[in-house]
Design an enzyme around this catalytic site. Structure first.
Site, PDB file in Angstrom:
ATOM      1  N   SER A  12       0.831  -1.208   0.000  1.00  0.00           N
ATOM      2  CA  SER A  12       0.000   0.000   0.000  1.00  0.00           C
ATOM      3  C   SER A  12       0.867   1.261   0.000  1.00  0.00           C
ATOM      4  CB  SER A  12      -0.901   0.000   1.230  1.00  0.00           C
ATOM      5  OG  SER A  12      -0.115  -0.027   2.406  1.00  0.00           O
ATOM      6  N   TYR A  43      -4.404  -0.154   3.663  1.00  0.00           N
ATOM      7  CA  TYR A  43      -5.132  -1.366   3.283  1.00  0.00           C
ATOM      8  C   TYR A  43      -5.816  -2.015   4.500  1.00  0.00           C
ATOM      9  CZ  TYR A  43      -3.197  -2.074  -1.491  1.00  0.00           C
ATOM     10  OH  TYR A  43      -2.879  -1.997  -2.822  1.00  0.00           O
ATOM     11  N   GLY A  44      -5.228  -1.771   5.670  1.00  0.00           N
ATOM     12  CA  GLY A  44      -5.594  -2.543   6.860  1.00  0.00           C
ATOM     13  C   GLY A  44      -7.046  -2.485   7.283  1.00  0.00           C
ATOM     14  N   CYS A  74       3.046  -7.306   1.151  1.00  0.00           N
ATOM     15  CA  CYS A  74       1.966  -6.742   1.956  1.00  0.00           C
ATOM     16  C   CYS A  74       1.232  -7.893   2.637  1.00  0.00           C
ATOM     17  CB  CYS A  74       1.014  -5.974   1.050  1.00  0.00           C
ATOM     18  SG  CYS A  74      -0.473  -5.438   1.917  1.00  0.00           S
ATOM     19  N   ASN A  75       1.209  -7.860   3.948  1.00  0.00           N
ATOM     20  CA  ASN A  75       0.543  -8.934   4.691  1.00  0.00           C
ATOM     21  C   ASN A  75      -0.965  -8.932   4.458  1.00  0.00           C
ATOM     22  OD1 ASN A  75       2.622 -10.142   6.897  1.00  0.00           O
ATOM     23  ND2 ASN A  75       3.109  -8.033   6.416  1.00  0.00           N
ATOM     24  N   THR A  76      -1.553  -7.733   4.429  1.00  0.00           N
ATOM     25  CA  THR A  76      -3.014  -7.635   4.324  1.00  0.00           C
ATOM     26  C   THR A  76      -3.499  -8.204   2.989  1.00  0.00           C
ATOM     27  OG1 THR A  76      -2.755  -5.593   5.596  1.00  0.00           O
ATOM     28  CG2 THR A  76      -4.945  -6.083   4.769  1.00  0.00           C
ATOM     29  N   CYS A 181       3.054  -6.767   9.573  1.00  0.00           N
ATOM     30  CA  CYS A 181       2.689  -5.745   8.576  1.00  0.00           C
ATOM     31  C   CYS A 181       4.023  -5.173   8.128  1.00  0.00           C
ATOM     32  CB  CYS A 181       1.828  -4.653   9.208  1.00  0.00           C
ATOM     33  SG  CYS A 181       1.652  -3.184   8.168  1.00  0.00           S
ATOM     34  N   THR A 182       4.221  -5.031   6.822  1.00  0.00           N
ATOM     35  CA  THR A 182       5.545  -4.633   6.336  1.00  0.00           C
ATOM     36  C   THR A 182       5.903  -3.190   6.709  1.00  0.00           C
ATOM     37  OG1 THR A 182       4.546  -4.157   4.181  1.00  0.00           O
ATOM     38  CG2 THR A 182       5.607  -6.302   4.455  1.00  0.00           C
ATOM     39  N   HIS A 183       4.931  -2.444   7.208  1.00  0.00           N
ATOM     40  CA  HIS A 183       5.246  -1.102   7.714  1.00  0.00           C
ATOM     41  C   HIS A 183       5.901  -1.153   9.105  1.00  0.00           C
ATOM     42  CE1 HIS A 183       2.529   0.401   4.569  1.00  0.00           C
ATOM     43  NE2 HIS A 183       2.994   1.611   4.812  1.00  0.00           N
TER      44      HIS A 183
HETATM   45  N1  DGL Z   1       2.058  -2.877   4.785  1.00  0.00           N
HETATM   46  C1  DGL Z   1       0.840  -3.583   4.527  1.00  0.00           C
HETATM   47  C2  DGL Z   1       0.788  -4.868   5.298  1.00  0.00           C
HETATM   48  O1  DGL Z   1       1.807  -5.526   5.375  1.00  0.00           O
HETATM   49  C3  DGL Z   1      -0.419  -2.750   4.478  1.00  0.00           C
HETATM   50  C4  DGL Z   1      -0.664  -1.850   5.633  1.00  0.00           C
HETATM   51  C5  DGL Z   1      -1.806  -0.887   5.385  1.00  0.00           C
HETATM   52  O2  DGL Z   1      -1.826  -0.235   4.348  1.00  0.00           O
HETATM   53  O3  DGL Z   1      -2.694  -0.814   6.268  1.00  0.00           O
HETATM   54  O4  DGL Z   1      -0.242  -5.296   5.791  1.00  0.00           O
END
Ligand code: DGL
Length: 253
Positions: A12, A43-44, A74-76, A181-183
């Site tokens: 995202s 995305y979450g 992206c995990n989501t 979450c990759t963030h």
């Molecule tokens: N970085 C993404 C993940 O790994 C999406 C986070 C988001 O946009 O809420 O889930």
């Protein structure tokens, strides 16, 4: 598409770069494309139907770029869209949760925490994928709805947000906690104010290893291109070079 075709990465926003950077260290010669879906961030908190739509659009964009593989950094999206789209494309698709869970489940862990987005936690994807490989691990998942906004600069002081969820997680007394979450790896300097660094698992570490092994196994890697020129004595140059580098072709100009 061939071995020199690029590998697509997406998320995202900047989160997926935490995967991308590790990948580039492991396979620096691969041609790569990164796509950040900032228009639809975060995305979450989106529905599964929305996530499938975003993911399909990005996959279609990658089709136009003639990619040989796509990394869902992206995990989501891995949790909510991967299963639906996985058979619709004729290149490899690597989802972070499914790929890293296998390796994480082999670690010596009894109690495992997961911090992730609301979408990922509600999907139960981490729990399901880890338990598939090791049913003895006790897992607690906690959603951190505001952490992505802290990373993307939309919330200025995230320390209280971070403290709140870390304290809640610590009541469970985990051996390790997945940053699902990759963030979240971007928050490591805040997280270590409340817990030792080795408490946290960045799945990207295992994910990129999985991708590398699979690309090699599938004979899909490239060495990129390199050219060597000398003004004289190409054979001598190639011979002497051997100590440091295997130069396969030298052109005299
Ligand atoms: N970085 C993404 C993940 O790994 C999406 C986070 C988001 O946009 O809420 O889930």
């Amino acid at each position: 598409m061939n071995n020199n075709s690029p590998i697509g990465f997406f998320d995202s926003g900047v989160g997926g770069l935490s995967v991308y950077a590790r990948f580039k260290k492991l396979l620096p010669n691969e041609n790569t494309i990164y796509y950040g879906d900032l228009k639809n961030l975060p995305y979450g908190n989106k529905t599964q139907a929305e996530l499938i739509g975003f993911t399909k659009n990005i996959m279609d964009f990658f089709v136009t770029k003639d990619v040989k593989a796509v990394v869902i950094a992206c995990n989501t999206s891995s949790a909510l869209a991967y299963e639906t789209i996985k058979d619709d494309y004729d290149f490899k698709i690597y989802p972070i949760i499914q790929a890293s869970a296998k390796l994480i489940s082999k670690m010596d862990i009894k109690r495992l925490g997961v911090f992730a987005t609301v979408g990922t936690v509600n999907s139960g994807a981490y729990k399901r994928e880890i338990l598939k490989h090791n049913s003895d691990i006790l897992i607690k998942e906690i959603a951190c709805p505001n952490w992505v906004s802290v990373v993307e600069g939309k919330i200025s002081n995230g320390t209280d947000e971070i403290k709140k969820h870390v304290e809640e997680m610590f009541e469970f007394a985990p051996d390790k906690v997945i940053l699902g979450c990759t963030h979240y790896p971007y928050l490591i300097n805040d997280l270590i104010k409340f817990a030792p660094k080795d408490m946290f698992i960045d799945p990207a570490k295992y994910f990129v290893k999985f991708i590398k092994d699979d690309l090699i196994k599938s004979d899909l890697t490239t060495v990129g291109t390199e050219k060597f020129y000398v003004s004289a004595n190409p054979e001598l140059f190639m011979n002497n070079a051997k100590m440091f580098y295997n130069v396969e072709m030298v052109e005299e100009v």
